[in-house]
Design an enzyme around this catalytic site. Structure first.
Site, mmCIF file in Angstrom:
data_model
loop_
_atom_site.group_PDB
_atom_site.id
_atom_site.type_symbol
_atom_site.label_atom_id
_atom_site.label_comp_id
_atom_site.label_asym_id
_atom_site.label_seq_id
_atom_site.Cartn_x
_atom_site.Cartn_y
_atom_site.Cartn_z
ATOM 1 N N ASP A 209 0.855 -1.174 0.000
ATOM 2 C CA ASP A 209 0.000 0.000 0.000
ATOM 3 C C ASP A 209 0.901 1.238 0.000
ATOM 4 O OD1 ASP A 209 -2.993 0.910 0.619
ATOM 5 O OD2 ASP A 209 -1.649 2.180 1.809
ATOM 6 N N ILE A 210 0.530 2.268 -0.768
ATOM 7 C CA ILE A 210 1.321 3.500 -0.817
ATOM 8 C C ILE A 210 1.074 4.300 0.460
ATOM 9 C CG2 ILE A 210 1.722 5.645 -2.094
ATOM 10 C CD1 ILE A 210 0.766 4.203 -4.612
ATOM 11 N N ASN A 217 -2.537 12.804 -2.813
ATOM 12 C CA ASN A 217 -3.539 13.165 -3.822
ATOM 13 C C ASN A 217 -4.114 14.546 -3.557
ATOM 14 O OD1 ASN A 217 -3.881 11.430 -5.965
ATOM 15 N ND2 ASN A 217 -5.479 10.197 -5.017
ATOM 16 N N ASP A 226 -2.419 9.538 -10.118
ATOM 17 C CA ASP A 226 -2.459 8.435 -11.081
ATOM 18 C C ASP A 226 -1.070 8.134 -11.626
ATOM 19 O OD1 ASP A 226 -5.166 8.188 -10.725
ATOM 20 O OD2 ASP A 226 -5.726 9.202 -12.600
ATOM 21 N N GLU A 252 -4.988 2.368 -3.937
ATOM 22 C CA GLU A 252 -3.519 2.421 -3.994
ATOM 23 C C GLU A 252 -2.886 1.133 -3.457
ATOM 24 O OE1 GLU A 252 -4.664 4.310 -0.006
ATOM 25 O OE2 GLU A 252 -5.488 4.098 -2.028
#
Length: 343
Positions: A209-210, A217, A226, A252
């Site tokens: 996971d980011i 964002n 993106d 993500e």
């Protein structure tokens, strides 16, 4: 013993066939004779219409016409003799009516040929010719239309197949990251679980996971977000093996199915992915502005006896949560110990 009437009938048909060959200036070859014998006998009504139609329309039968008619109406006939090989006895020397005609077919045909030559009889049934040609050409036209329709249908089927292939590709692949889709993950993971149960080979599942992606964002916008997703997906793809399945699990979050991979090896792969993402420089495409560093957290679970797809996913997800709660930017496995930590 055959009836004399049968012999006389066949001899009459033979004379008619030979007379027709002579009338139309056709060689008395076996196939031509057989064709006009069948024509004279009326056993093939469509043949009679075909011959009459061609004669009425064209005035004569061409070699191509004869070849076509023989293919259509003499399917299983194969006459092995040519006329010059047959004895040409006069009709008076033909077998008597009481003799079995099948024992001297060649002599009977030769006699019929001689008789037809002597009496010079000609037959012409011009009335049916136009019907025959019309019927023949109508059949050819229908055949042509059917062939065109088959070509169109094949083209439509090919286009439909291509469309279905595209739909399937879009269904099984995530359009943004080009990794496999969540649906593909679900199918592939069930197959991997079944394979492990059958073979006893190890299997590991990696979740990544980011870190702080929502705030990223919010700060830089969804287009830049993106772009980051695509670059992280590329780092994942470049650090897994051919037998592994890398997927976009959702948002993500990414998942990698690692068949034949025990926990220790899975941790190494996870660390390579984490380091590749951390070492990548991220910039805005439009302005070239350098973005803050992007990191990921990874959780890894390995298959245990009694595991299901759901239980293995749940354990990998718990490992990912522990990696995040332990400071992020690290790889955490089932044993609860991170492989490496980054501040």
């Amino acid at each position: 013993m055959k009836d004399s009437g049968d012999f006389l009938r066949k001899a009459s048909l033979a004379r008619a066939a030979l007379a027709a060959l002579e009338q139309h200036d056709l060689a008395p070859e076996p196939q031509n004779y057989a064709l006009f014998y069948a024509y004279a006998s009326g056993s093939e009504p469509l043949l009679k219409e075909a011959v009459d139609g061609i004669l009425r329309e064209e005035g004569a039968l061409s070699r191509a016409d004869l070849a076509m008619l023989c293919r259509a109406f003499l399917r299983d006939q194969a006459l092995g003799l040519t006329w010059h090989e047959l004895p040409l006895d006069p009709i008076g020397n033909a077998p008597s009516a009481s003799r079995d005609a099948t024992t001297s077919a060649a002599a009977a045909l030769s006699a019929a040929h001689a008789a037809a030559t002597r009496n010079g009889s000609r037959t012409a049934t011009i009335d049916l010719v136009r019907r025959l040609v019309a019927a023949t050409r109508s059949i050819e036209e229908r055949k042509r239309l059917i062939e065109e329709e088959l070509v169109r249908s094949r083209a439509e089927l090919d286009a439909l197949q291509a469309s279905l292939d595209n739909v399937r590709h879009e269904t099984l692949n995530d359009q943004l990251t080009t990794l496999a889709s969540r649906r593909h993950f679900d199918e592939a993971f069930e197959r991997a679980i079944a394979g492990t149960r059958e073979s006893g080979a190890p299997l590991s599942l990696l979740f990544t996971d980011i870190d702080h992606f929502k705030s990223f964002n919010d700060r830089y916008g969804h287009q830049t977000g993106d772009h980051v997703l695509r670059l992280v997906a590329l780092a994942v793809k470049q650090n897994v093996r051919e037998q592994d399945t890398a997927c976009r699990y959702g948002g993500e979050e990414f998942a990698v199915i690692l068949p034949g991979t025990a926990a220790a090896e899975a941790m190494v792969i996870g660390e390579e992915i984490r380091a590749a993402v951390m070492g990548r420089e991220f910039r805005r495409r439009a302005s070239g502005e350098k973005l803050r560093p992007v990191t990921i957290s990874i959780g890894i679970a390995s298959f245990l006896p009694g595991d299901t797809a759901s239980s293995l996913i749940e354990r990998a997800d718990r490992c990912l949560y522990r990696a995040k709660s332990s400071g992020r930017n690290l790889v955490m496995s089932d044993d609860g110990q991170p492989l490496r930590e980054r501040a």
